[in-house]
Motif scaffolding. Structure first.
Motif, PDB file in Angstrom:
ATOM      1  N   UNK A 139       0.810  -1.222   0.000  1.00 16.96           N
ATOM      2  CA  UNK A 139       0.000   0.000   0.000  1.00 16.96           C
ATOM      3  C   UNK A 139       0.842   1.271   0.000  1.00 16.96           C
ATOM      4  N   UNK A 140       2.127   1.167   0.293  1.00 20.70           N
ATOM      5  CA  UNK A 140       2.977   2.365   0.245  1.00 20.70           C
ATOM      6  C   UNK A 140       3.124   2.883  -1.184  1.00 20.70           C
ATOM      7  N   UNK A 141       2.926   2.016  -2.163  1.00 18.67           N
ATOM      8  CA  UNK A 141       2.994   2.434  -3.565  1.00 18.67           C
ATOM      9  C   UNK A 141       1.847   3.364  -3.924  1.00 18.67           C
ATOM     10  N   UNK A 142       0.770   3.325  -3.158  1.00 18.80           N
ATOM     11  CA  UNK A 142      -0.412   4.117  -3.471  1.00 18.80           C
ATOM     12  C   UNK A 142      -0.135   5.615  -3.421  1.00 18.80           C
ATOM     13  N   UNK A 143       0.927   5.982  -2.705  1.00 25.33           N
ATOM     14  CA  UNK A 143       1.239   7.402  -2.538  1.00 25.33           C
ATOM     15  C   UNK A 143       1.637   8.078  -3.844  1.00 25.33           C
ATOM     16  N   UNK A 144       1.958   7.267  -4.863  1.00 27.87           N
ATOM     17  CA  UNK A 144       2.316   7.844  -6.156  1.00 27.87           C
ATOM     18  C   UNK A 144       1.110   8.527  -6.798  1.00 27.87           C
ATOM     19  N   UNK A 145      -0.091   8.103  -6.417  1.00 28.24           N
ATOM     20  CA  UNK A 145      -1.314   8.742  -6.919  1.00 28.24           C
ATOM     21  C   UNK A 145      -1.602   9.998  -6.102  1.00 28.24           C
ATOM     22  N   UNK A 146      -1.553  11.126  -6.759  1.00 29.37           N
ATOM     23  CA  UNK A 146      -1.786  12.402  -6.086  1.00 29.37           C
ATOM     24  C   UNK A 146      -3.269  12.784  -6.082  1.00 29.37           C
ATOM     25  N   UNK A 147      -4.061  12.084  -6.835  1.00 35.60           N
ATOM     26  CA  UNK A 147      -5.494  12.381  -6.889  1.00 35.60           C
ATOM     27  C   UNK A 147      -6.105  11.696  -8.087  1.00 35.60           C
ATOM     28  N   UNK A 148      -7.382  11.895  -8.320  1.00 36.94           N
ATOM     29  CA  UNK A 148      -8.325  12.711  -7.530  1.00 36.94           C
ATOM     30  C   UNK A 148      -8.805  11.974  -6.283  1.00 36.94           C
ATOM     31  N   UNK A 149      -8.853  12.700  -5.189  1.00 35.05           N
ATOM     32  CA  UNK A 149      -9.289  12.125  -3.917  1.00 35.05           C
ATOM     33  C   UNK A 149      -8.453  10.917  -3.524  1.00 35.05           C
ATOM     34  N   UNK A 150      -9.073   9.994  -2.818  1.00 31.06           N
ATOM     35  CA  UNK A 150      -8.414   8.744  -2.433  1.00 31.06           C
ATOM     36  C   UNK A 150      -8.738   7.699  -3.505  1.00 31.06           C
ATOM     37  N   UNK A 151      -8.179   7.896  -4.694  1.00 32.67           N
ATOM     38  CA  UNK A 151      -8.560   7.156  -5.886  1.00 32.67           C
ATOM     39  C   UNK A 151      -8.312   5.655  -5.783  1.00 32.67           C
ATOM     40  N   UNK A 152      -7.200   5.250  -5.148  1.00 25.56           N
ATOM     41  CA  UNK A 152      -6.872   3.819  -5.111  1.00 25.56           C
ATOM     42  C   UNK A 152      -7.889   3.056  -4.266  1.00 25.56           C
ATOM     43  N   UNK A 153      -8.216   3.580  -3.100  1.00 18.18           N
ATOM     44  CA  UNK A 153      -9.209   2.940  -2.235  1.00 18.18           C
ATOM     45  C   UNK A 153     -10.574   2.907  -2.917  1.00 18.18           C
TER      46      UNK A 153
END
Length: 199
Positions: A139-153
């Protein structure tokens, strides 16, 4: 339990599942709960309408057919009271197959979307940042997504819901294929024409 009554129970279960799948697909058009400026910034699998068409609209038809089987008027078909009921059960097999195709399509699209990951805003613009790595176990890889919102979740939650509901729909339609075969061969065990006896 009568084959018609059992089919009605399946139909009652499929209706809310179809509605939930449709809503989940609609929500995916708002990644992270936000609106995006360009349609191409939305994950491609959302546009395949797996939940909207596959597990949604295509599932409504089998569900309505299953709901109507119990009340089907089967009397007097070719002079055989059970003929109409048997034909109705045979027809339900065809609609169950349609449901299987729709739910299977939704299941496959959802599985591909989960494996591929969402299209999100990164330092390089909108792209698919998780194609080269397994983001599901890290889940630390998810930080690469800056948006929109909490897009990965958002992406994982909604596509996982579609995956699970699609699998449930596949099972229910497969069960109706078996139930329909039994009803076609044996007739509805409850009988018809006012309950004059089994068919």
């Amino acid at each position: 339990m009568c084959s018609g009554s059992f089919a009605k129970c399946l139909g009652i279960t499929l209706i809310p599942l179809a509605i939930l799948c449709t809503l989940a697909n609609i929500l995916l058009f708002f990644p992270g709960g936000k609106t995006v400026d360009k349609n191409e910034d939305i994950t491609d699998e959302v546009w395949y309408f797996g939940g909207l068409m596959g597990s949604g609209v295509l599932m409504i038809f089998p569900a309505l057919v299953f709901l109507g089987l119990k009340n089907n008027d089967c009397c007097g078909c070719c002079g055989n009271e059970s003929c109409g009921k048997r034909f109705a059960m045979f027809t339900s097999i065809i609609f169950a197959a349609v449901g299987l195709v729709g739910a299977g399509y939704s299941f496959i699209v959802s599985a591909v979307a989960i494996d591929r990951g969402p299209k999100c805003l990164t330092s390089e613009g909108y792209n698919y940042p998780f194609l080269s790595g397994n983001y599901l176990s890290n889940s630390t890889l998810w930080e690469v997504c800056e948006g929109p919102g909490d897009i990965v979740t958002w992406h994982l939650t909604l596509f996982s819901m579609l995956l699970i509901m699609g699998a449930v729909q596949v099972v229910l339609c497969a069960v109706q294929v078996i139930n329909g075969l039994i009803g076609t061969i044996c007739g509805d065990c409850c009988g018809c024409c006012g309950g004059d006896g089994p068919v």
